[in-house]
Scaffold this motif. Sequence first.
Motif, PDB file in Angstrom:
ATOM      1  N   LEU A 161       0.641  -1.389   0.009  1.00 48.54           N
ATOM      2  CA  LEU A 161       0.136  -0.174  -0.087  1.00 48.54           C
ATOM      3  C   LEU A 161       0.793   1.331   0.016  1.00 48.54           C
ATOM      4  N   MET A 162       2.027   0.994   0.763  1.00 44.06           N
ATOM      5  CA  MET A 162       2.677   2.371   0.873  1.00 44.06           C
ATOM      6  C   MET A 162       4.197   2.307   0.444  1.00 44.06           C
ATOM      7  N   ASP A 163       4.630   1.313   0.309  1.00 44.25           N
ATOM      8  CA  ASP A 163       6.115   1.096  -0.300  1.00 44.25           C
ATOM      9  C   ASP A 163       6.951   2.284   0.416  1.00 44.25           C
ATOM     10  N   LYS A 164       7.882   2.659  -0.507  1.00 49.54           N
ATOM     11  CA  LYS A 164       8.939   3.536   0.134  1.00 49.54           C
ATOM     12  C   LYS A 164       8.599   4.740   1.027  1.00 49.54           C
ATOM     13  N   GLU A 165       7.107   5.153   0.812  1.00 49.59           N
ATOM     14  CA  GLU A 165       6.796   6.226   1.678  1.00 49.59           C
ATOM     15  C   GLU A 165       6.774   5.922   3.371  1.00 49.59           C
ATOM     16  N   MET A 166       6.667   4.483   3.486  1.00 56.41           N
ATOM     17  CA  MET A 166       6.866   4.254   4.899  1.00 56.41           C
ATOM     18  C   MET A 166       8.151   4.399   5.545  1.00 56.41           C
ATOM     19  N   TYR A 167       9.102   4.850   4.775  1.00 59.44           N
ATOM     20  CA  TYR A 167      10.619   5.143   5.224  1.00 59.44           C
ATOM     21  C   TYR A 167      10.613   6.813   5.428  1.00 59.44           C
ATOM     22  N   PHE A 168       9.657   7.489   4.885  1.00 59.27           N
ATOM     23  CA  PHE A 168       9.642   8.918   5.061  1.00 59.27           C
ATOM     24  C   PHE A 168       8.755   9.741   5.357  1.00 59.27           C
ATOM     25  N   SER A 169       7.487   8.995   5.249  1.00 55.66           N
ATOM     26  CA  SER A 169       6.129   9.875   5.462  1.00 55.66           C
ATOM     27  C   SER A 169       5.179   9.304   6.432  1.00 55.66           C
ATOM     28  N   MET A 170       5.802   8.587   7.590  1.00 55.33           N
ATOM     29  CA  MET A 170       4.876   8.090   8.592  1.00 55.33           C
ATOM     30  C   MET A 170       4.598   8.881   9.923  1.00 55.33           C
ATOM     31  N   THR A 171       5.119   9.993   9.874  1.00 53.61           N
ATOM     32  CA  THR A 171       4.960  10.976  10.850  1.00 53.61           C
ATOM     33  C   THR A 171       3.673  11.555  10.948  1.00 53.61           C
ATOM     34  N   VAL A 172       3.217  11.583  12.172  1.00 51.94           N
ATOM     35  CA  VAL A 172       1.777  12.526  12.487  1.00 51.94           C
ATOM     36  C   VAL A 172       1.988  13.896  12.211  1.00 51.94           C
ATOM     37  N   LEU A 173       3.091  14.401  11.872  1.00 51.46           N
ATOM     38  CA  LEU A 173       3.383  15.737  11.910  1.00 51.46           C
ATOM     39  C   LEU A 173       3.180  16.370  10.308  1.00 51.46           C
ATOM     40  N   GLU A 174       3.031  15.440   9.530  1.00 47.93           N
ATOM     41  CA  GLU A 174       2.727  15.868   8.027  1.00 47.93           C
ATOM     42  C   GLU A 174       1.511  15.059   7.446  1.00 47.93           C
ATOM     43  N   GLN A 175       1.133  15.293   6.351  1.00 46.63           N
ATOM     44  CA  GLN A 175       0.200  14.467   5.713  1.00 46.63           C
ATOM     45  C   GLN A 175       0.788  14.171   4.200  1.00 46.63           C
TER      46      GLN A 175
END
Length: 683
Positions: free
Chosen positions: A485-499
């Motif tokens: 579902l999320m691929d490489k975004e799991m390494y860079f974009s899993m913070t609650v501080l950004e959408q």
Amino acid sequence: MLDCLIIIKPLFVKELKKLNLVVDEPWLEAYEPKIEKRFQNYQSAIRAINDFSGSILEFARMHEFYGVHFDKLRKGWVYREWAPAAKALFLMGDFNRWNRNSHPLRSSSRGNWEIFLPYEDYKNTFIHQSKIKVRVIGANDTDLDRIPAYIRRVVQDKETHDFAGQLWFEPQPYTWSDQNFSLEEAAKMPLIYEAHVGMALEEAKVGTYKEFETLILPRIKAGGYNAIQLMAVMEHPYYGSFGYHVSNFFAPSSRFGTPEELKSLINTAHRMGIAVVMDIVHSHAVKNVNEGLNEFDGSDHQYFHPGPKGYHEGWDSKLFDYGKWEVQQFLLSNIRYWMEEFHFDGFRFDGATSIIYNHHGLVSFDSAEKYFDDGVDEDALLYLQLANTLIHALNPKALSIAEEVSGMPGLCRKVEDGGIGFDFRLAMGIPDYWIKTLKHKLDEQWDLFELWHELTNRPKLEKSIAYAESHDQALVGDKSIAFWLMDKEMYFSMTVLEQNLVVDRGIALHKMIRMITLSLGGEGYLNFIGNEFGHPEWVDFPRLGNDWSYQYARRQWSLVDDPLLRYQQLDLWDKAMIQLAKDYQLLASAPGVQLHLDPDKKILAYERGGLIFVFSFHPTESYFGFPIRVPEAGSYQILLNSDEKIYGGFERLDKTITYHTDQDQQVLLYVPNRVVMVMGRKM
């Protein structure tokens, strides 16, 4: 240990007009003679076992005869081995400075070999933790140093990497404190946490039984799961086999710790109210000659089928001859040993499809004939019937689960009904369906008719355990659902501080996939360790190809423990989902009843366990005043929804609203996109 003798009395076909399996499944009438023949074979086998041993429980005591045991009457140790084709056996080890000739075994009846060591002569050398092997002069004139077949512990030398048997004479037996544990809940509605002790830690190393007990069991308890399915328990020479190339069937893997530490893990789980099921591998064995059973007596047909029939090309392993009494006794004794010695609460039988069929299931099951033709190994089916009879004689509430993909009729029906006797079958088609959907279809191409069929198409009187993904989907070369579902975004974009739109979609669908699988797909549910919070990486054990790295043979708990990362949102959803299932005894309820399916708007609603589940798989559209006809008139309220902020949602639903049915017994709902809501009727 059971003190009483239990005799399984055969049930005679003549007393029955029709077996219940055929009565309940009229489409099987054409195959009634073959189903009855299988039952007759079982009756004959039980009769022969009772005549020979008194009962199947006594028949399954070979681990108390073979191997190394202290004989109190003779005051010494006796070692016995079954090696019918061997020419000579010699016991050796630390006790005789590895002299390969000084301690020959004597041949006796039925292919047995035996040696007696008087206590007074060996009390200082034949001791706890000393190592042993048996030299076997085989039928083919091989001269090899082997590990005893019934050995209770095997250890590997850190320098030479050689495996050897180890004597394990603890002066005091382990003291269990799990007498008050009840299997009732797990037997009725198993919520299974599948785990591997070695890869359960975050640290890049092999985890231990003790570390699993202290660090991982509390997480499983907090998650609400009522059962653990432990992988890789039986000793295996290659760690990277995931535990599926077993060499020593009676030895808990020493790479994770001592037998007492495994007992402590199980005892603690029981005190937490958690059942422990063993992933048992009776489908095949490692082909290694040095560590395993292959060619033990110098023949190719002692434990396994001779020639090509005894070799699984896809698994590169050996295949048991289930028609041999000695093999039946070996495997049935193995079941009794793990249940009595270690208090395991049942088994998940690996590779049941491969066991059942001579072709190992490597065909298309496009005709009912294939369940009854020459492709079926009738000896193997009989073994599984005997195994399930034994399991439930030892503990009537024990769990017996089949990893079976062909759909063999009666697999999870009682033997006396004409079935094979398992309690549950793993719904293996469901994870395959999810992976194929995520790999090959855009969101707008999802077919809700196909989804409903995949999650509900199962025999009415046979129980299934549903799962969205297991260890197979997590292995290197594939991806977990979260990774698809999320691929490489799991390494860079899993913070609650950004959408992040990719992550938003992934988290929404991850929650929905797991909820619909749990609530609709079966009578039990399984989750593989770490998948509950969307673990970002696959599983890859140390091997030459990855420079023997532990980087992917671990679980990164720090991710879910970090409140600034969205893994915690998925974990909280999993906890809420499991608790809902327990509170409403959801999986013990009748199968789901469809209330609404709109293929264009991608909305699916159904009732199960008195709850109303409404799913919107639409990628973009939300709907106001959407009518869903419910089974009973009254007032309804949202109990749980995936759009809550704590679960990573957008708070588009108001849980305080009461929904009243109209004159058409409908509730009018606001249904946002990519959301599941669970509703209950207010009393």
